[in-house]
Design a protein around this motif. Structure first.
Motif, PDB file in Angstrom:
ATOM      1  N   MET A   1       0.941  -1.139   0.020  1.00  0.00           N
ATOM      2  CA  MET A   1      -0.039  -0.020  -0.015  1.00  0.00           C
ATOM      3  C   MET A   1       0.829   1.250   0.033  1.00  0.00           C
ATOM      4  O   MET A   1       1.913   1.297   0.691  1.00  0.00           O
ATOM      5  CB  MET A   1      -0.895  -0.012   1.213  1.00  0.00           C
ATOM      6  N   ARG A   2       0.419   2.285  -0.740  1.00  0.00           N
ATOM      7  CA  ARG A   2       1.134   3.390  -0.697  1.00  0.00           C
ATOM      8  C   ARG A   2       0.635   4.529   0.199  1.00  0.00           C
ATOM      9  O   ARG A   2      -0.222   5.425   0.069  1.00  0.00           O
ATOM     10  CB  ARG A   2       1.098   4.077  -2.244  1.00  0.00           C
ATOM     11  N   ASN A   3       1.403   4.136   1.541  1.00  0.00           N
ATOM     12  CA  ASN A   3       0.838   5.098   2.557  1.00  0.00           C
ATOM     13  C   ASN A   3       2.010   5.654   3.201  1.00  0.00           C
ATOM     14  O   ASN A   3       3.081   5.331   3.007  1.00  0.00           O
ATOM     15  CB  ASN A   3      -0.102   4.550   3.492  1.00  0.00           C
ATOM     16  N   ALA A   4       1.790   6.675   4.162  1.00  0.00           N
ATOM     17  CA  ALA A   4       3.082   7.288   4.975  1.00  0.00           C
ATOM     18  C   ALA A   4       2.288   8.059   6.225  1.00  0.00           C
ATOM     19  O   ALA A   4       1.312   8.299   6.031  1.00  0.00           O
ATOM     20  CB  ALA A   4       3.598   8.313   4.075  1.00  0.00           C
ATOM     21  N   LYS A   5       3.149   7.867   7.178  1.00  0.00           N
ATOM     22  CA  LYS A   5       2.858   8.743   8.229  1.00  0.00           C
ATOM     23  C   LYS A   5       4.143   9.518   8.618  1.00  0.00           C
ATOM     24  O   LYS A   5       5.415   9.189   8.746  1.00  0.00           O
ATOM     25  CB  LYS A   5       2.709   7.860   9.745  1.00  0.00           C
ATOM     26  N   VAL A   6       3.848  10.867   8.837  1.00  0.00           N
ATOM     27  CA  VAL A   6       4.841  11.934   9.044  1.00  0.00           C
ATOM     28  C   VAL A   6       4.472  12.801  10.274  1.00  0.00           C
ATOM     29  O   VAL A   6       3.258  13.188  10.335  1.00  0.00           O
ATOM     30  CB  VAL A   6       5.188  12.564   7.847  1.00  0.00           C
ATOM     31  N   SER A   7       5.406  12.937  11.125  1.00  0.00           N
ATOM     32  CA  SER A   7       5.422  13.813  12.177  1.00  0.00           C
ATOM     33  C   SER A   7       6.356  14.856  12.312  1.00  0.00           C
ATOM     34  O   SER A   7       7.494  14.570  11.627  1.00  0.00           O
ATOM     35  CB  SER A   7       5.439  13.084  13.588  1.00  0.00           C
ATOM     36  N   ARG A   8       5.915  15.779  12.654  1.00  0.00           N
ATOM     37  CA  ARG A   8       6.949  17.102  12.655  1.00  0.00           C
ATOM     38  C   ARG A   8       6.547  18.149  13.684  1.00  0.00           C
ATOM     39  O   ARG A   8       5.232  18.677  14.150  1.00  0.00           O
ATOM     40  CB  ARG A   8       6.774  17.907  11.429  1.00  0.00           C
ATOM     41  N   LYS A   9       7.579  18.074  14.855  1.00  0.00           N
ATOM     42  CA  LYS A   9       7.276  18.939  15.807  1.00  0.00           C
ATOM     43  C   LYS A   9       8.269  20.199  16.130  1.00  0.00           C
ATOM     44  O   LYS A   9       9.681  19.742  15.858  1.00  0.00           O
ATOM     45  CB  LYS A   9       7.344  18.022  17.447  1.00  0.00           C
ATOM     46  N   THR A  10       7.854  21.420  16.355  1.00  0.00           N
ATOM     47  CA  THR A  10       8.597  22.380  16.459  1.00  0.00           C
ATOM     48  C   THR A  10       8.378  23.331  17.746  1.00  0.00           C
ATOM     49  O   THR A  10       7.466  22.811  18.383  1.00  0.00           O
ATOM     50  CB  THR A  10       8.768  23.357  15.111  1.00  0.00           C
ATOM     51  N   ALA A  11       9.073  24.369  17.758  1.00  0.00           N
ATOM     52  CA  ALA A  11       8.329  25.157  19.278  1.00  0.00           C
ATOM     53  C   ALA A  11       7.236  25.935  18.901  1.00  0.00           C
ATOM     54  O   ALA A  11       6.390  26.292  19.672  1.00  0.00           O
ATOM     55  CB  ALA A  11       9.665  26.196  19.387  1.00  0.00           C
ATOM     56  N   GLU A  12       6.914  25.970  17.401  1.00  0.00           N
ATOM     57  CA  GLU A  12       5.647  26.665  16.846  1.00  0.00           C
ATOM     58  C   GLU A  12       4.509  25.689  16.757  1.00  0.00           C
ATOM     59  O   GLU A  12       3.206  25.914  17.012  1.00  0.00           O
ATOM     60  CB  GLU A  12       6.043  27.251  15.689  1.00  0.00           C
ATOM     61  N   THR A  13       4.597  24.498  16.242  1.00  0.00           N
ATOM     62  CA  THR A  13       3.655  23.292  16.042  1.00  0.00           C
ATOM     63  C   THR A  13       3.957  21.972  16.396  1.00  0.00           C
ATOM     64  O   THR A  13       5.272  21.867  16.435  1.00  0.00           O
ATOM     65  CB  THR A  13       3.120  23.568  14.613  1.00  0.00           C
ATOM     66  N   ASP A  14       2.885  21.101  16.304  1.00  0.00           N
ATOM     67  CA  ASP A  14       3.176  19.719  16.554  1.00  0.00           C
ATOM     68  C   ASP A  14       2.017  19.134  15.331  1.00  0.00           C
ATOM     69  O   ASP A  14       0.800  19.245  15.400  1.00  0.00           O
ATOM     70  CB  ASP A  14       2.739  19.331  17.923  1.00  0.00           C
ATOM     71  N   VAL A  15       2.754  18.392  14.504  1.00  0.00           N
ATOM     72  CA  VAL A  15       1.569  17.884  13.447  1.00  0.00           C
ATOM     73  C   VAL A  15       1.953  16.677  13.074  1.00  0.00           C
ATOM     74  O   VAL A  15       3.460  16.104  12.645  1.00  0.00           O
ATOM     75  CB  VAL A  15       2.077  18.801  12.270  1.00  0.00           C
ATOM     76  N   THR A  16       0.963  15.645  12.901  1.00  0.00           N
ATOM     77  CA  THR A  16       1.248  14.094  12.380  1.00  0.00           C
ATOM     78  C   THR A  16       0.094  14.012  11.291  1.00  0.00           C
ATOM     79  O   THR A  16      -1.157  14.338  11.493  1.00  0.00           O
ATOM     80  CB  THR A  16       0.883  13.407  13.531  1.00  0.00           C
ATOM     81  N   ILE A  17       0.578  13.314  10.270  1.00  0.00           N
ATOM     82  CA  ILE A  17      -0.402  13.125   9.118  1.00  0.00           C
ATOM     83  C   ILE A  17      -0.107  11.717   8.698  1.00  0.00           C
ATOM     84  O   ILE A  17       1.075  11.133   8.806  1.00  0.00           O
ATOM     85  CB  ILE A  17       0.000  13.854   8.016  1.00  0.00           C
ATOM     86  N   ASN A  18      -1.280  11.250   8.472  1.00  0.00           N
ATOM     87  CA  ASN A  18      -1.188   9.761   7.821  1.00  0.00           C
ATOM     88  C   ASN A  18      -2.131   9.956   6.584  1.00  0.00           C
ATOM     89  O   ASN A  18      -3.129  10.503   6.680  1.00  0.00           O
ATOM     90  CB  ASN A  18      -2.209   8.648   8.674  1.00  0.00           C
ATOM     91  N   ILE A  19      -1.328   9.275   5.556  1.00  0.00           N
ATOM     92  CA  ILE A  19      -2.401   9.412   4.315  1.00  0.00           C
ATOM     93  C   ILE A  19      -2.059   7.974   3.675  1.00  0.00           C
ATOM     94  O   ILE A  19      -1.103   7.288   3.750  1.00  0.00           O
ATOM     95  CB  ILE A  19      -1.519  10.526   3.339  1.00  0.00           C
ATOM     96  N   ASN A  20      -3.260   7.643   2.616  1.00  0.00           N
ATOM     97  CA  ASN A  20      -3.186   6.608   1.796  1.00  0.00           C
ATOM     98  C   ASN A  20      -3.353   7.149   0.313  1.00  0.00           C
ATOM     99  O   ASN A  20      -4.583   7.568   0.114  1.00  0.00           O
ATOM    100  CB  ASN A  20      -4.279   5.551   2.437  1.00  0.00           C
ATOM    101  N   LEU A  21      -2.505   6.900  -0.197  1.00  0.00           N
ATOM    102  CA  LEU A  21      -2.709   7.554  -1.892  1.00  0.00           C
ATOM    103  C   LEU A  21      -3.936   6.515  -2.502  1.00  0.00           C
ATOM    104  O   LEU A  21      -4.220   7.053  -3.511  1.00  0.00           O
ATOM    105  CB  LEU A  21      -1.316   7.339  -2.765  1.00  0.00           C
ATOM    106  N   ASP A  22      -4.008   5.420  -2.110  1.00  0.00           N
ATOM    107  CA  ASP A  22      -5.253   4.289  -2.832  1.00  0.00           C
ATOM    108  C   ASP A  22      -6.232   4.440  -1.918  1.00  0.00           C
ATOM    109  O   ASP A  22      -6.988   3.313  -1.794  1.00  0.00           O
ATOM    110  CB  ASP A  22      -4.475   3.204  -2.985  1.00  0.00           C
ATOM    111  N   GLY A  23      -6.684   5.622  -1.316  1.00  0.00           N
ATOM    112  CA  GLY A  23      -7.833   5.537  -0.538  1.00  0.00           C
ATOM    113  C   GLY A  23      -9.231   6.005  -1.231  1.00  0.00           C
ATOM    114  O   GLY A  23      -9.383   5.724  -2.432  1.00  0.00           O
ATOM    115  N   THR A  24     -10.204   6.301  -0.489  1.00  0.00           N
ATOM    116  CA  THR A  24     -11.374   6.852  -1.021  1.00  0.00           C
ATOM    117  C   THR A  24     -11.782   8.264  -0.770  1.00  0.00           C
ATOM    118  O   THR A  24     -13.043   8.567  -0.898  1.00  0.00           O
ATOM    119  CB  THR A  24     -12.674   5.674  -0.434  1.00  0.00           C
TER     120      THR A  24
END
Length: 195
Positions: A1-24
């Protein structure tokens, strides 16, 4: 499956994303910026990429850092999910009407980021959302996904329609570009041999 999870934390933000390119096209977005969540819902629905996102940021200052960092992480997730880009169409384009607005998008998942932005938005704000952040979003998204992205407003009067049509047009072009190409299975879509 073409998916990914990416997190990024800085002093300004905390972001986590999961995606699936073959989703609906499912989207669960909690960015703390309601208009951005609405736009990400459009991006997911019209690209058929599933997006699950959580973000906290220094919205007590303004929404700039959150919008920018969400776009950074989303771009990184797209790049990671595509891997070496074997077997994809690579290019996408779309001409999208939404009432008074008409937006044209062309993109290339080349690995060479570039943004050409010709979208003037009449209003400074859509609700509480600063419309300057639209360009900031797509600048960060194109940079971190490695995408050459050209966005042009052909016409439009209503700022909400212009913004929403832009996200939808990018979504449809992205859907085209990431789709598996049956004639190119296992092949890199470049004469260079890699992207």
């Amino acid at each position: 499956m073409r998916n990914a999870k990416v997190s990024r934390k800085t002093a300004e933000t905390d972001v986590t994303i999961n995606i699936n390119l073959d989703g609906t096209g499912l989207c669960q977005s909690d960015s703390g910026v309601p208009f951005l969540d609405h736009m990400l819902d459009q991006l997911a629905a019209h690209s058929l990429i599933d997006i699950s996102l959580s973000a906290t940021g220094d919205n007590f200052i303004d929404d700039h850092h959150t919008v920018e960092d969400v776009a950074i992480v989303l771009g990184m997730a797209i790049a990671r999910a595509l891997g070496d880009k074997q077997g994809i169409y690579r290019y996408g384009h779309y001409l999208l009407p939404m009432d008074d607005a008409l937006i044209r998008v062309a993109l290339d998942l080349s690995g060479r980021p570039f943004l050409s932005w010709s979208v003037d938005v009449p209003a400074a704000r859509i609700g509480t959302f600063d419309t300057e952040l639209l360009r900031e979003f797509f600048q960060s998204f194109s940079t971190h996904s490695g995408m050459a992205l050209h966005v042009d407003k052909i016409r439009g009067l209503n700022s909400h329609h212009i913004a929403e049509a832009t996200f939808k047009a990018v979504a449809r072009a992205l859907r085209m570009a990431v789709e598996p190409d049956a004639r190119r299975a296992g092949m890199i879509p470049s004469t260079k041999g890699n992207l």
